[in-house]
Motif scaffolding. Structure first.
Motif, PDB file in Angstrom:
ATOM      1  N   SER A  11       9.830  -8.268  -2.624  1.00  0.00           N
ATOM      2  CA  SER A  11       9.688  -6.835  -2.334  1.00  0.00           C
ATOM      3  C   SER A  11       9.486  -6.581  -0.849  1.00  0.00           C
ATOM      4  O   SER A  11      10.074  -5.657  -0.269  1.00  0.00           O
ATOM      5  CB  SER A  11       8.501  -6.256  -3.124  1.00  0.00           C
ATOM      6  N   ASN A  12       8.663  -7.408  -0.215  1.00  0.00           N
ATOM      7  CA  ASN A  12       8.425  -7.243   1.216  1.00  0.00           C
ATOM      8  C   ASN A  12       9.670  -7.587   2.037  1.00  0.00           C
ATOM      9  O   ASN A  12       9.973  -6.933   3.044  1.00  0.00           O
ATOM     10  CB  ASN A  12       7.247  -8.118   1.662  1.00  0.00           C
ATOM     11  N   VAL A  33      11.352  -3.009  -0.639  1.00  0.00           N
ATOM     12  CA  VAL A  33      11.624  -2.288  -1.883  1.00  0.00           C
ATOM     13  C   VAL A  33      10.805  -1.004  -1.980  1.00  0.00           C
ATOM     14  O   VAL A  33      11.309   0.050  -2.387  1.00  0.00           O
ATOM     15  CB  VAL A  33      11.341  -3.194  -3.103  1.00  0.00           C
ATOM     16  N   PHE A  34       9.528  -1.074  -1.602  1.00  0.00           N
ATOM     17  CA  PHE A  34       8.650   0.086  -1.756  1.00  0.00           C
ATOM     18  C   PHE A  34       8.404   0.836  -0.446  1.00  0.00           C
ATOM     19  O   PHE A  34       7.751   1.870  -0.445  1.00  0.00           O
ATOM     20  CB  PHE A  34       7.306  -0.353  -2.347  1.00  0.00           C
ATOM     21  N   GLY A  37       2.973  -1.097  -5.991  1.00  0.00           N
ATOM     22  CA  GLY A  37       3.906  -0.605  -4.982  1.00  0.00           C
ATOM     23  C   GLY A  37       4.098   0.898  -5.046  1.00  0.00           C
ATOM     24  O   GLY A  37       4.017   1.594  -4.026  1.00  0.00           O
TER      25      GLY A  37
END
Length: 420
Positions: free
Chosen positions: A327-328, A332-333, A380
Protein backbone atom coordinates in the motif's frame (compact mmCIF):
# COMPACT_ATOMS: atom_id res chain seq x y z
CA UNK A 1 -21.39 19.68 38.53
CA UNK A 2 -18.47 19.82 36.08
CA UNK A 3 -16.05 19.06 38.90
CA UNK A 4 -18.12 16.05 39.96
CA UNK A 5 -18.31 14.72 36.40
CA UNK A 6 -14.58 15.23 35.95
CA UNK A 7 -13.84 13.35 39.18
CA UNK A 8 -16.07 10.42 38.20
CA UNK A 9 -14.62 10.32 34.69
CA UNK A 10 -10.95 10.60 35.63
CA UNK A 11 -10.91 8.61 38.87
CA UNK A 12 -13.53 5.91 38.39
CA UNK A 13 -14.58 5.39 34.76
CA UNK A 14 -11.02 5.69 33.46
CA UNK A 15 -9.62 3.59 36.31
CA UNK A 16 -10.48 -0.02 35.33
CA UNK A 17 -9.33 -1.72 38.58
CA UNK A 18 -11.44 0.65 40.71
CA UNK A 19 -14.39 0.42 38.30
CA UNK A 20 -14.36 -3.40 38.28
CA UNK A 21 -13.86 -3.51 42.05
CA UNK A 22 -16.89 -1.26 42.60
CA UNK A 23 -18.99 -3.34 40.21
CA UNK A 24 -18.01 -6.53 42.03
CA UNK A 25 -18.87 -4.88 45.35
CA UNK A 26 -22.27 -3.75 44.04
CA UNK A 27 -23.07 -7.24 42.75
CA UNK A 28 -22.13 -8.86 46.06
CA UNK A 29 -24.10 -6.31 48.08
CA UNK A 30 -27.18 -6.94 45.93
CA UNK A 31 -26.77 -10.65 46.69
CA UNK A 32 -26.72 -9.72 50.40
CA UNK A 33 -23.31 -11.24 50.98
CA UNK A 34 -21.51 -10.67 54.27
CA UNK A 35 -19.27 -7.63 54.58
CA UNK A 36 -16.13 -9.80 54.61
CA UNK A 37 -17.16 -11.44 51.32
CA UNK A 38 -17.91 -8.06 49.74
CA UNK A 39 -14.50 -6.69 50.71
CA UNK A 40 -12.68 -9.84 49.59
CA UNK A 41 -14.52 -10.15 46.28
CA UNK A 42 -14.21 -6.49 45.32
CA UNK A 43 -10.49 -6.30 46.19
CA UNK A 44 -9.65 -9.53 44.36
CA UNK A 45 -11.51 -8.27 41.28
CA UNK A 46 -9.51 -5.02 41.42
CA UNK A 47 -6.26 -6.97 41.94
CA UNK A 48 -7.13 -9.21 38.99
CA UNK A 49 -7.61 -6.17 36.76
CA UNK A 50 -4.29 -4.67 37.89
CA UNK A 51 -2.53 -7.97 37.15
CA UNK A 52 -4.24 -8.21 33.74
CA UNK A 53 -3.21 -4.65 32.88
CA UNK A 54 0.36 -5.30 34.01
CA UNK A 55 0.61 -8.36 31.80
CA UNK A 56 -0.95 -6.52 28.86
CA UNK A 57 1.51 -3.64 29.29
CA UNK A 58 4.42 -6.10 29.32
CA UNK A 59 3.15 -7.71 26.10
CA UNK A 60 2.70 -4.34 24.38
CA UNK A 61 6.11 -3.11 25.59
CA UNK A 62 7.91 -6.25 24.42
CA UNK A 63 6.61 -6.02 20.84
CA UNK A 64 6.83 -2.22 20.54
CA UNK A 65 10.46 -2.28 19.27
CA UNK A 66 9.39 -4.64 16.46
CA UNK A 67 6.66 -2.17 15.55
CA UNK A 68 9.18 0.67 15.30
CA UNK A 69 11.63 -1.45 13.33
CA UNK A 70 9.00 -2.60 10.83
CA UNK A 71 7.90 1.02 10.44
CA UNK A 72 11.46 1.86 9.47
CA UNK A 73 11.57 -1.09 7.07
CA UNK A 74 8.34 0.07 5.42
CA UNK A 75 9.55 3.65 5.31
CA UNK A 76 6.47 4.84 7.16
CA UNK A 77 5.61 6.43 10.43
CA UNK A 78 3.15 8.68 12.13
CA UNK A 79 4.24 12.26 12.64
CA UNK A 80 3.48 14.28 15.74
CA UNK A 81 0.16 16.11 15.99
CA UNK A 82 -3.34 14.91 15.11
CA UNK A 83 -3.06 12.46 18.01
CA UNK A 84 -4.89 11.70 21.26
CA UNK A 85 -3.07 14.33 23.34
CA UNK A 86 -3.64 17.24 20.98
CA UNK A 87 -7.26 16.31 20.30
CA UNK A 88 -8.08 15.71 23.98
CA UNK A 89 -6.59 19.10 24.86
CA UNK A 90 -9.23 20.74 22.68
CA UNK A 91 -12.19 18.38 23.10
CA UNK A 92 -11.58 16.55 26.40
CA UNK A 93 -14.62 18.13 28.04
CA UNK A 94 -16.90 17.08 25.20
CA UNK A 95 -15.49 13.55 25.29
CA UNK A 96 -16.04 13.30 29.05
CA UNK A 97 -19.66 14.49 28.83
CA UNK A 98 -20.33 12.18 25.89
CA UNK A 99 -18.93 9.26 27.89
CA UNK A 100 -21.02 10.06 30.97
CA UNK A 101 -24.28 10.55 29.06
CA UNK A 102 -23.50 7.55 26.86
CA UNK A 103 -23.10 5.31 29.90
CA UNK A 104 -26.51 6.37 31.25
CA UNK A 105 -28.11 5.63 27.87
CA UNK A 106 -26.20 2.32 27.63
CA UNK A 107 -27.60 1.18 31.00
CA UNK A 108 -31.12 2.23 29.97
CA UNK A 109 -30.78 0.17 26.79
CA UNK A 110 -29.74 -2.85 28.85
CA UNK A 111 -32.59 -2.32 31.31
CA UNK A 112 -35.47 -1.70 28.93
CA UNK A 113 -34.61 -3.41 25.61
CA UNK A 114 -33.80 -7.01 24.59
CA UNK A 115 -30.14 -5.97 24.07
CA UNK A 116 -28.84 -6.72 27.54
CA UNK A 117 -25.08 -6.28 27.71
CA UNK A 118 -23.10 -4.14 30.13
CA UNK A 119 -19.75 -3.01 28.75
CA UNK A 120 -17.01 -3.40 31.38
CA UNK A 121 -13.78 -2.75 29.46
CA UNK A 122 -12.85 0.39 31.35
CA UNK A 123 -10.42 2.13 29.00
CA UNK A 124 -12.75 1.59 26.03
CA UNK A 125 -15.40 3.60 27.85
CA UNK A 126 -13.15 6.56 27.01
CA UNK A 127 -11.83 5.65 23.58
CA UNK A 128 -15.19 5.16 21.88
CA UNK A 129 -16.53 8.61 22.82
CA UNK A 130 -13.09 9.87 21.79
CA UNK A 131 -13.39 8.52 18.24
CA UNK A 132 -17.07 9.43 17.90
CA UNK A 133 -16.43 13.02 18.99
CA UNK A 134 -13.54 13.16 16.49
CA UNK A 135 -15.87 11.88 13.76
CA UNK A 136 -18.44 14.49 14.78
CA UNK A 137 -15.86 17.27 14.57
CA UNK A 138 -14.84 16.04 11.10
CA UNK A 139 -18.52 16.20 10.13
CA UNK A 140 -18.96 19.77 11.34
CA UNK A 141 -20.79 19.16 14.63
CA UNK A 142 -20.19 21.49 17.59
CA UNK A 143 -21.48 22.14 21.11
CA UNK A 144 -24.24 19.99 22.54
CA UNK A 145 -24.98 18.50 19.14
CA UNK A 146 -21.45 17.06 19.15
CA UNK A 147 -21.77 15.78 22.75
CA UNK A 148 -25.14 14.11 22.17
CA UNK A 149 -23.90 12.58 18.92
CA UNK A 150 -20.88 11.08 20.72
CA UNK A 151 -23.04 9.84 23.61
CA UNK A 152 -25.66 8.12 21.44
CA UNK A 153 -23.08 6.54 19.14
CA UNK A 154 -21.05 5.25 22.11
CA UNK A 155 -24.11 3.82 23.87
CA UNK A 156 -25.22 2.01 20.73
CA UNK A 157 -21.77 0.51 20.20
CA UNK A 158 -21.35 -0.59 23.84
CA UNK A 159 -24.76 -2.25 23.71
CA UNK A 160 -25.01 -3.80 20.25
CA UNK A 161 -21.54 -5.11 19.35
CA UNK A 162 -21.09 -7.29 22.47
CA UNK A 163 -24.62 -8.58 21.94
CA UNK A 164 -23.79 -9.61 18.35
CA UNK A 165 -20.66 -11.43 19.55
CA UNK A 166 -22.23 -13.43 22.36
CA UNK A 167 -22.90 -16.55 20.23
CA UNK A 168 -19.34 -16.65 18.93
CA UNK A 169 -17.99 -16.22 22.46
CA UNK A 170 -20.23 -19.03 23.71
CA UNK A 171 -18.89 -21.37 21.01
CA UNK A 172 -15.35 -20.72 22.28
CA UNK A 173 -15.99 -20.87 26.01
CA UNK A 174 -18.99 -23.24 26.17
CA UNK A 175 -20.29 -20.68 28.64
CA UNK A 176 -22.96 -18.01 28.22
CA UNK A 177 -22.19 -15.99 31.36
CA UNK A 178 -20.22 -13.24 29.58
CA UNK A 179 -19.40 -11.78 26.17
CA UNK A 180 -16.69 -9.70 24.49
CA UNK A 181 -16.44 -5.93 24.93
CA UNK A 182 -13.49 -4.85 22.79
CA UNK A 183 -12.83 -3.10 19.44
CA UNK A 184 -11.85 -6.45 17.92
CA UNK A 185 -15.58 -6.98 17.25
CA UNK A 186 -15.72 -6.56 13.47
CA UNK A 187 -12.53 -8.57 12.90
CA UNK A 188 -13.88 -11.33 15.16
CA UNK A 189 -17.20 -11.40 13.28
CA UNK A 190 -15.40 -11.60 9.93
CA UNK A 191 -13.05 -14.33 11.15
CA UNK A 192 -15.92 -16.35 12.62
CA UNK A 193 -18.00 -16.00 9.46
CA UNK A 194 -15.14 -17.14 7.21
CA UNK A 195 -13.94 -19.89 9.57
CA UNK A 196 -17.37 -21.49 9.79
CA UNK A 197 -17.39 -21.95 6.00
CA UNK A 198 -13.82 -23.09 5.38
CA UNK A 199 -12.71 -24.68 8.65
CA UNK A 200 -13.08 -27.94 10.54
CA UNK A 201 -13.91 -27.89 14.24
CA UNK A 202 -12.56 -31.41 14.67
CA UNK A 203 -8.96 -30.22 14.16
CA UNK A 204 -8.26 -27.70 16.92
CA UNK A 205 -5.20 -25.55 17.50
CA UNK A 206 -5.25 -26.83 21.06
CA UNK A 207 -4.90 -30.47 19.94
CA UNK A 208 -1.55 -30.02 18.20
CA UNK A 209 0.34 -33.25 18.83
CA UNK A 210 4.00 -32.95 19.72
CA UNK A 211 6.62 -35.56 20.61
CA UNK A 212 7.37 -35.84 24.31
CA UNK A 213 10.71 -34.10 23.82
CA UNK A 214 8.89 -31.00 22.52
CA UNK A 215 5.98 -31.09 24.97
CA UNK A 216 7.12 -27.79 26.51
CA UNK A 217 5.73 -26.05 23.41
CA UNK A 218 2.24 -26.72 24.77
CA UNK A 219 2.90 -24.05 27.40
CA UNK A 220 1.71 -20.88 25.68
CA UNK A 221 4.11 -18.60 27.56
CA UNK A 222 7.10 -20.64 26.35
CA UNK A 223 5.80 -20.81 22.78
CA UNK A 224 5.02 -17.09 22.79
CA UNK A 225 8.43 -16.19 24.14
CA UNK A 226 10.17 -18.30 21.48
CA UNK A 227 8.05 -16.74 18.70
CA UNK A 228 8.99 -13.24 19.85
CA UNK A 229 12.66 -14.25 20.18
CA UNK A 230 12.67 -15.48 16.56
CA UNK A 231 10.87 -12.34 15.36
CA UNK A 232 13.48 -10.13 17.02
CA UNK A 233 16.33 -12.12 15.47
CA UNK A 234 14.80 -11.88 11.97
CA UNK A 235 13.92 -8.19 12.22
CA UNK A 236 17.26 -7.44 13.89
CA UNK A 237 19.17 -9.01 11.00
CA UNK A 238 17.18 -6.90 8.52
CA UNK A 239 17.27 -3.74 10.66
CA UNK A 240 20.54 -3.78 12.64
CA UNK A 241 19.50 -0.74 14.69
CA UNK A 242 16.71 -2.76 16.37
CA UNK A 243 18.89 -3.80 19.31
CA UNK A 244 20.01 -0.18 19.92
CA UNK A 245 23.70 -1.03 20.24
CA UNK A 246 23.10 -4.15 22.33
CA UNK A 247 23.96 -7.71 21.43
CA UNK A 248 21.05 -8.80 19.17
CA UNK A 249 20.86 -12.36 20.49
CA UNK A 250 20.71 -11.30 24.14
CA UNK A 251 18.30 -8.47 23.35
CA UNK A 252 15.99 -10.97 21.61
CA UNK A 253 16.26 -13.34 24.59
CA UNK A 254 15.26 -10.56 26.99
CA UNK A 255 12.27 -9.52 24.89
CA UNK A 256 11.17 -13.15 24.58
CA UNK A 257 11.38 -13.55 28.35
CA UNK A 258 9.36 -10.37 28.83
CA UNK A 259 6.66 -11.47 26.40
CA UNK A 260 6.38 -14.94 27.96
CA UNK A 261 6.21 -13.51 31.46
CA UNK A 262 3.62 -10.99 30.28
CA UNK A 263 1.43 -13.84 29.03
CA UNK A 264 1.69 -15.64 32.36
CA UNK A 265 0.79 -12.51 34.29
CA UNK A 266 -2.04 -11.50 31.94
CA UNK A 267 -3.67 -14.94 32.00
CA UNK A 268 -3.45 -15.05 35.79
CA UNK A 269 -5.23 -11.70 35.91
CA UNK A 270 -7.88 -13.05 33.54
CA UNK A 271 -8.53 -16.04 35.79
CA UNK A 272 -8.81 -13.88 38.91
CA UNK A 273 -11.13 -11.42 37.18
CA UNK A 274 -13.47 -14.13 35.87
CA UNK A 275 -13.52 -15.90 39.23
CA UNK A 276 -14.62 -12.73 41.01
CA UNK A 277 -16.62 -10.67 38.52
CA UNK A 278 -18.86 -13.33 36.95
CA UNK A 279 -20.35 -14.57 40.26
CA UNK A 280 -20.64 -11.01 41.61
CA UNK A 281 -22.33 -9.84 38.41
CA UNK A 282 -25.24 -12.19 39.09
CA UNK A 283 -26.45 -9.72 41.69
CA UNK A 284 -26.57 -6.90 39.15
CA UNK A 285 -28.22 -9.15 36.58
CA UNK A 286 -30.87 -10.36 39.01
CA UNK A 287 -31.68 -7.08 40.73
CA UNK A 288 -30.89 -4.14 38.44
CA UNK A 289 -30.66 -5.35 34.83
CA UNK A 290 -32.33 -8.78 34.56
CA UNK A 291 -30.66 -11.32 32.24
CA UNK A 292 -27.79 -8.97 31.39
CA UNK A 293 -24.33 -10.13 30.30
CA UNK A 294 -21.03 -8.49 31.28
CA UNK A 295 -18.80 -7.66 28.29
CA UNK A 296 -15.09 -8.03 29.05
CA UNK A 297 -11.73 -7.10 27.49
CA UNK A 298 -10.29 -9.47 24.85
CA UNK A 299 -7.64 -11.18 27.05
CA UNK A 300 -10.59 -12.92 28.74
CA UNK A 301 -10.75 -15.20 25.68
CA UNK A 302 -7.00 -15.87 25.40
CA UNK A 303 -7.10 -18.37 28.26
CA UNK A 304 -9.47 -20.63 26.29
CA UNK A 305 -7.50 -20.96 23.04
CA UNK A 306 -3.95 -19.74 23.72
CA UNK A 307 -2.42 -21.53 20.72
CA UNK A 308 -4.94 -19.84 18.43
CA UNK A 309 -3.85 -16.43 19.76
CA UNK A 310 -0.24 -17.00 18.74
CA UNK A 311 -1.15 -18.54 15.39
CA UNK A 312 -3.47 -15.61 14.67
CA UNK A 313 -0.80 -13.10 15.67
CA UNK A 314 1.75 -14.61 13.29
CA UNK A 315 -0.74 -14.90 10.41
CA UNK A 316 -1.95 -11.32 10.90
CA UNK A 317 1.58 -9.92 11.14
CA UNK A 318 2.69 -11.60 7.92
CA UNK A 319 -0.42 -10.72 5.90
CA UNK A 320 -0.85 -7.17 7.18
CA UNK A 321 2.83 -6.19 6.94
CA UNK A 322 3.00 -7.34 3.31
CA UNK A 323 -0.14 -5.33 2.53
CA UNK A 324 1.17 -2.26 4.34
CA UNK A 325 4.40 -2.34 2.34
CA UNK A 326 2.45 -2.77 -0.92
CA UNK A 327 0.00 0.00 0.00
CA UNK A 328 2.80 2.41 0.85
CA UNK A 329 4.75 1.54 -2.30
CA UNK A 330 1.79 2.25 -4.58
CA UNK A 331 0.30 5.04 -2.41
CA UNK A 332 -3.02 3.19 -2.31
CA UNK A 333 -4.55 5.33 0.45
CA UNK A 334 -2.59 8.54 -0.07
CA UNK A 335 -1.22 8.25 3.47
CA UNK A 336 1.73 6.23 4.79
CA UNK A 337 0.51 3.31 6.89
CA UNK A 338 2.17 2.00 10.03
CA UNK A 339 2.49 -1.79 10.48
CA UNK A 340 -0.11 -2.79 13.08
CA UNK A 341 1.84 -5.01 15.47
CA UNK A 342 -0.32 -4.33 18.55
CA UNK A 343 -3.60 -4.65 16.63
CA UNK A 344 -2.30 -7.88 15.09
CA UNK A 345 -1.74 -9.36 18.54
CA UNK A 346 -4.80 -8.22 20.48
CA UNK A 347 -7.52 -7.76 17.84
CA UNK A 348 -6.38 -10.43 15.40
CA UNK A 349 -5.47 -12.76 18.27
CA UNK A 350 -9.07 -12.41 19.39
CA UNK A 351 -10.28 -12.95 15.81
CA UNK A 352 -8.22 -16.15 15.72
CA UNK A 353 -9.84 -17.43 18.91
CA UNK A 354 -13.30 -16.77 17.47
CA UNK A 355 -12.26 -18.38 14.17
CA UNK A 356 -10.97 -21.40 16.06
CA UNK A 357 -14.31 -21.74 17.79
CA UNK A 358 -16.04 -21.87 14.39
CA UNK A 359 -13.55 -23.83 12.30
CA UNK A 360 -10.63 -25.19 14.29
CA UNK A 361 -7.05 -24.56 13.21
CA UNK A 362 -7.86 -23.96 9.53
CA UNK A 363 -10.65 -21.59 10.51
CA UNK A 364 -8.32 -19.66 12.82
CA UNK A 365 -5.64 -19.23 10.14
CA UNK A 366 -7.90 -18.43 7.18
CA UNK A 367 -10.36 -16.36 9.20
CA UNK A 368 -7.60 -14.28 10.76
CA UNK A 369 -5.83 -13.79 7.43
CA UNK A 370 -9.02 -12.39 5.90
CA UNK A 371 -9.53 -10.22 9.01
CA UNK A 372 -5.96 -8.92 8.64
CA UNK A 373 -6.70 -7.79 5.07
CA UNK A 374 -9.81 -5.95 6.31
CA UNK A 375 -7.72 -4.46 9.14
CA UNK A 376 -5.35 -2.77 6.69
CA UNK A 377 -8.24 -1.44 4.59
CA UNK A 378 -9.98 -0.08 7.69
CA UNK A 379 -6.92 1.73 9.00
CA UNK A 380 -6.14 3.22 5.59
CA UNK A 381 -9.64 4.52 4.87
CA UNK A 382 -10.26 5.78 8.42
CA UNK A 383 -6.94 7.67 8.44
CA UNK A 384 -8.04 9.52 5.32
CA UNK A 385 -11.49 10.29 6.79
CA UNK A 386 -10.02 11.60 10.07
CA UNK A 387 -7.40 13.75 8.38
CA UNK A 388 -7.93 16.90 10.49
CA UNK A 389 -8.41 15.40 13.97
CA UNK A 390 -6.81 12.10 15.05
CA UNK A 391 -5.24 10.72 11.88
CA UNK A 392 -1.89 9.78 13.40
CA UNK A 393 -3.55 8.15 16.42
CA UNK A 394 -5.80 5.99 14.25
CA UNK A 395 -2.79 4.93 12.14
CA UNK A 396 -1.31 3.26 15.22
CA UNK A 397 -4.40 2.01 17.09
CA UNK A 398 -6.94 1.58 14.27
CA UNK A 399 -7.76 -1.21 11.85
CA UNK A 400 -10.56 -2.42 14.11
CA UNK A 401 -13.95 -1.21 15.43
CA UNK A 402 -12.39 2.15 16.27
CA UNK A 403 -11.71 2.67 12.57
CA UNK A 404 -14.93 1.16 11.24
CA UNK A 405 -17.33 3.01 13.50
CA UNK A 406 -15.41 6.28 13.23
CA UNK A 407 -15.94 6.03 9.47
CA UNK A 408 -19.65 5.29 9.84
CA UNK A 409 -20.03 8.08 12.39
CA UNK A 410 -18.23 10.53 10.10
CA UNK A 411 -20.67 9.80 7.28
CA UNK A 412 -23.65 10.28 9.61
CA UNK A 413 -22.15 13.45 11.10
CA UNK A 414 -21.79 14.89 7.62
CA UNK A 415 -25.59 14.72 7.26
CA UNK A 416 -26.21 16.65 10.50
CA UNK A 417 -23.22 19.00 10.46
CA UNK A 418 -25.14 21.77 8.74
CA UNK A 419 -28.02 21.52 11.24
CA UNK A 420 -26.11 21.53 14.55
Amino acid sequence: MNNILSFITDNILRNPPLLLGLIAALGLVLQKKKAAEVVKGSLLAAFGMVILQTGTDMLSGSIAPINSAVQALAGSGAAEGLNDATFTASYGGSIGLAMFLGLILHLLIARFTPVKTIFLTGHMLWWFPFIFVAAGVEGGLTGWGLIIFGAVASALYWSIMPWLLRGYVRDVTQDDSFTLGHPSGILALISGFVAKRVGNKEKSTEDIKLPQSLSFFREVSITGGIVIFIMFIIVGIIIPTLAEGQNLFMYAVTQGFTFGAGLVIMLQGVRMLINQIVPAFKGISEKLVPNSLPAFDCPILFNYKPNAVLIGFIAAMVVSTILVIISNSFEVFGVMLVPLVITSFFECGTAAVIGEGQGGMKGAIVGTSVAAIIMVVLVGVSAVMLTSTIQNWILIFGGNDLSLFAMIAKLIANLFGGIF
